[in-house]
Enzyme design. Structure first.
Site, PDB file in Angstrom:
ATOM      1  N   HIS A 295       0.855  -1.197   0.000  1.00 56.18           N
ATOM      2  CA  HIS A 295       0.000   0.000   0.000  1.00 56.18           C
ATOM      3  C   HIS A 295       0.889   1.245   0.000  1.00 56.18           C
ATOM      4  CE1 HIS A 295      -3.521   2.432   1.072  1.00 56.18           C
ATOM      5  NE2 HIS A 295      -2.747   3.047   1.931  1.00 56.18           N
ATOM      6  N   TYR A 296       1.920   1.238   0.839  1.00 60.94           N
ATOM      7  CA  TYR A 296       2.866   2.353   0.830  1.00 60.94           C
ATOM      8  C   TYR A 296       3.740   2.334  -0.421  1.00 60.94           C
ATOM      9  CZ  TYR A 296       1.362   3.835   5.357  1.00 60.94           C
ATOM     10  OH  TYR A 296       0.583   4.314   6.361  1.00 60.94           O
ATOM     11  N   HIS A 297       3.912   1.150  -0.993  1.00 61.83           N
ATOM     12  CA  HIS A 297       4.725   1.069  -2.217  1.00 61.83           C
ATOM     13  C   HIS A 297       4.164   1.970  -3.327  1.00 61.83           C
ATOM     14  CE1 HIS A 297       7.526  -0.831  -5.084  1.00 61.83           C
ATOM     15  NE2 HIS A 297       6.524  -0.678  -5.918  1.00 61.83           N
TER      16      HIS A 297
END
Ligand code: MG
Length: 652
Positions: A295-297
């Site tokens: 998700h942060y990627h």
């Protein structure tokens, strides 16, 4: 009568704003020799700062040579949700966080310290003012001055009630107890929140600039506040991770969008230098961002892309080296290979589950930067244009993500495995875990994260979802992994039997070796080996999705009876003395949302240095087919003999 009252109220609001004093500091912050500011400079030099402020406002209203890639006023749209946020904000009901709905009301006289649930995110994210840009869009689409008037009042109210008091930098990061004014500053001025406002103020500036409520005096306050934000973020950059990336990108934005500030070139350079440095540090050679969170990627991809697009629309792309764009492209290829055909992502680490609308929007943005990449175009257009990646299964050995994949369409079978380094803050102790997506159904969703940190209760909940035993992997005495440094021993991504062998020295004196076989693009065989001198109870943990699952403790099996046609049978062939236990089971795909599910552990006493070996067969199928009869055993020659409904298969 009502209209007259409304008019009177509007006039009162206007008068309040017009009574604002000019913030004279702004004239020392601006480079008055900047082309276009001649009249501002002349008025200021004669001591008529009211006139100088009026000239400054005229300048900005006529300025055309600076733009942002984030907002196109000719093509504004306002979703139903955004309309709701804008309207509720008029009553001081502020949209702060999806996990806390309906939104809380912050009082007629806004209480910016109101903290109804002691979750840090709720207090932090209030200060992101997420409803301001929706108010701006509502204003531009309706021309209703009530939005502009209320925005200007709230903006000024926030500035007045949240003064920036310098506190030691570590208070922002260590979440120490801070008292008095510092307690509020720690939340209101955390660099991540300050950077969020810094970037978002650009949108608010553009949207509200034509309003009569955007007065010359207000402009001076706005610019001084904006400048204070940029300096504060630069002086308090987070040490690492996605926070630092967000902050750098937003400082760059401020420098690019308000080039009239004397400091603007330094802001731009600071942002670019950090992004250039961090993209090398935070992205593994295989394209994975080091928080190991899918998700942060994409959030990090978006940060890097936004910076590049801001450079493009304002003509300074050459300040980024070519390798910067190459790395972003590698990050996108990494991401597309680890997501499912319906655009959802595995919820490893603290990831939330994305959805088609949002994710496809990301690809469309990315396609603007990489128009020649046919794979990005494929995902940007839902497969209508471009081409799917030529590969199916793919491994990323630096970050430790592996996908076994039978296809790119909705009928595919995709298993994604996380088995890499420890990673950074958002990464969980889950080495060897996996998700399995079959024909549109996620049969083994990751536990996710549910919440971040806060008071004791909030943190306790976080720790449950984060712990190793809440994952599909092996534990010793139910404890969290002590070491997270998986080594890939073998990765074979093609053929009838595809294979991954990964090894993690999870505990003192206990190494977990896990071998995955993807057989005939259909089912999976997992061999788990608990090796080393450690003694205690070894637990092999599995958690399915929600729905009915029948547990057979004699056969050590799970057989689903899900609604819909996608089913699965899991059967474990374990050492003698193994018992099967039903465990508490939950998974979370969004903040503060959780779903009960079946979870089991296979528990084996380990009393000597002898290696414990388990074979688990995971067999997905579509009804009306029935669950197969399964047997499996390991031979001395490290071969697995599996039978499915009596049909033997030798695997190695
Ligand atoms: Mg997890």
């Amino acid at each position: 009568m009502k209209r007259i009252l409304l008019l009177m109220m509007m006039c009162l609001g206007m008068n309040l704003l017009q009574a604002q004093t000019i913030d004279r500091d702004v004239f020392s912050l601006l480079n008055l020799d900047y082309p276009g500011l001649e009249k501002v400079k002349a008025a200021h030099e004669t001591g008529d700062d009211a006139q100088a402020a009026a000239e400054l406002l005229t300048y900005y209203r006529q300025r055309t040579d600076v733009s942002t890639p984030d907002l196109d006023t000719a093509r504004l749209t306002l979703s139903k949700r955004e309309q709701q946020w804008a309207d509720e904000a008029l009553e001081h009901t502020f949209y702060v966080h999806d996990g806390y709905q309906p939104s809380f009301n912050y009082g007629k006289d806004i209480n910016w310290k109101y903290w109804p649930v002691e979750d840090n995110e709720l207090r932090w994210q209030l200060h992101r003012h997420k409803w301001f840009t929706p108010m701006g869009k509502a204003y531009r689409l309706t021309h209703d001055e009530k939005y502009a008037q209320e925005w200007a009042l709230q903006y000024a109210d926030w500035v007045k009630k949240n003064p920036l008091v310098q506190i030691p930098k570590q208070l922002y990061e260590l979440q120490d107890e801070a008292e008095g004014e510092a307690e509020n500053v720690r939340f209101a001025w955390r660099p991540l929140e300050a950077s969020h406002r810094l970037a978002d103020q650009i949108n608010q500036f553009i949207l509200f600039l034509p309003s009569p409520h955007f007065t010359p005096a207000f402009l001076t306050e706005f610019l001084t506040n904006d400048h204070r934000h940029a300096l504060h973020v630069m002086d308090n950059y987070s040490a690492e991770g996605n926070h630092l990336l967000f902050e750098a990108q937003r400082v760059l934005y401020a420098g690019a969008f308000f080039p009239e500030f004397k400091d603007a070139p330094a802001w731009r350079k600071s942002g670019i230098d950090i992004l250039n440095r961090e993209i090398k540090k935070q992205v593994y050679p295989d394209g994975g961002q080091y928080e190991l969170d899918l998700h942060y990627h994409p959030a990090c991809i978006n940060i890097f892309c936004k910076a590049l697009r801001m450079a493009d629309v304002n003509g300074f792309r050459k300040e980024f080296p070519a390798s910067y764009a190459d790395t972003i492209e590698r990050m996108i290829v990494f991401y597309m290979n680890l997501c499912y055909p319906d655009y959802t992502n595995p919820c490893f680490s603290d990831a939330k589950r994305g959805n088609l609308r949002v994710e496809q929007g990301y690809y469309r943005e990315w396609a603007k930067l990489f128009p020649d990449n046919a794979q990005i175009r494929y995902f940007a257009t839902g497969g209508k244009e471009g081409t799917a990646p030529a590969n199916l299964s793919k491994g990323f050995t630096d970050s430790g993500f592996f996908a076994f994949r039978s296809g790119w369409d909705k009928d595919a079978t995709v298993m994604v495995i996380k088995a890499g380094p420890k990673g950074e803050w958002h990464s969980q102790p889950d080495n060897g875990t996996f998700e399995l997506w079959v024909h549109g159904k996620n049969l083994f969703p990751d536990s996710g994260s549910y919440v971040y940190e806060g008071n004791e209760e909030v943190t306790r909940l976080r720790n449950w979802f984060r712990r190793t035993a809440s994952h599909n992997t092996l534990t010793l005495n139910g404890q969290n992994l002590e070491n997270r440094q998986s080594v890939t021993r073998k990765w074979q991504a093609d053929g009838e039997v595809q294979c991954l062998v990964t090894e993690n020295p999870g505990y003192k004196d206990l190494t977990h070796r896990r071998t995955f076989y993807f057989v005939d693009n259909t089912y999976f065989v997992i061999v788990d080996e608990a090796m080393g001198n450690a003694t205690g109870t070894v637990n092999l943990n599995y958690q399915t999705c929600d729905g009915t699952v029948n547990i057979d403790r004699q056969a050590l099996s799970l057989t689903s009876a899900f609604e819909g046609d996608v089913q699965v049978k899991l059967q474990c062939f374990a050492p003698d003395g193994t018992t099967m236990k039903e465990e508490e089971g939950w998974y979370s795909v969004a903040y503060r949302q959780r779903t009960p599910r079946t979870a089991v552990s296979f528990n084996t006493p380990k009393t000597s240095s002898e290696t414990l070996r388990y074979v688990t067969v995971i067999y997905p199928y579509l009804s009306p087919a029935q669950a197969p009869d399964i047997t499996a055993r390991l031979t001395d020659g490290e071969e697995v003999i599996v039978t499915i409904d009596g049909k033997e298969r030798r695997i190695k």
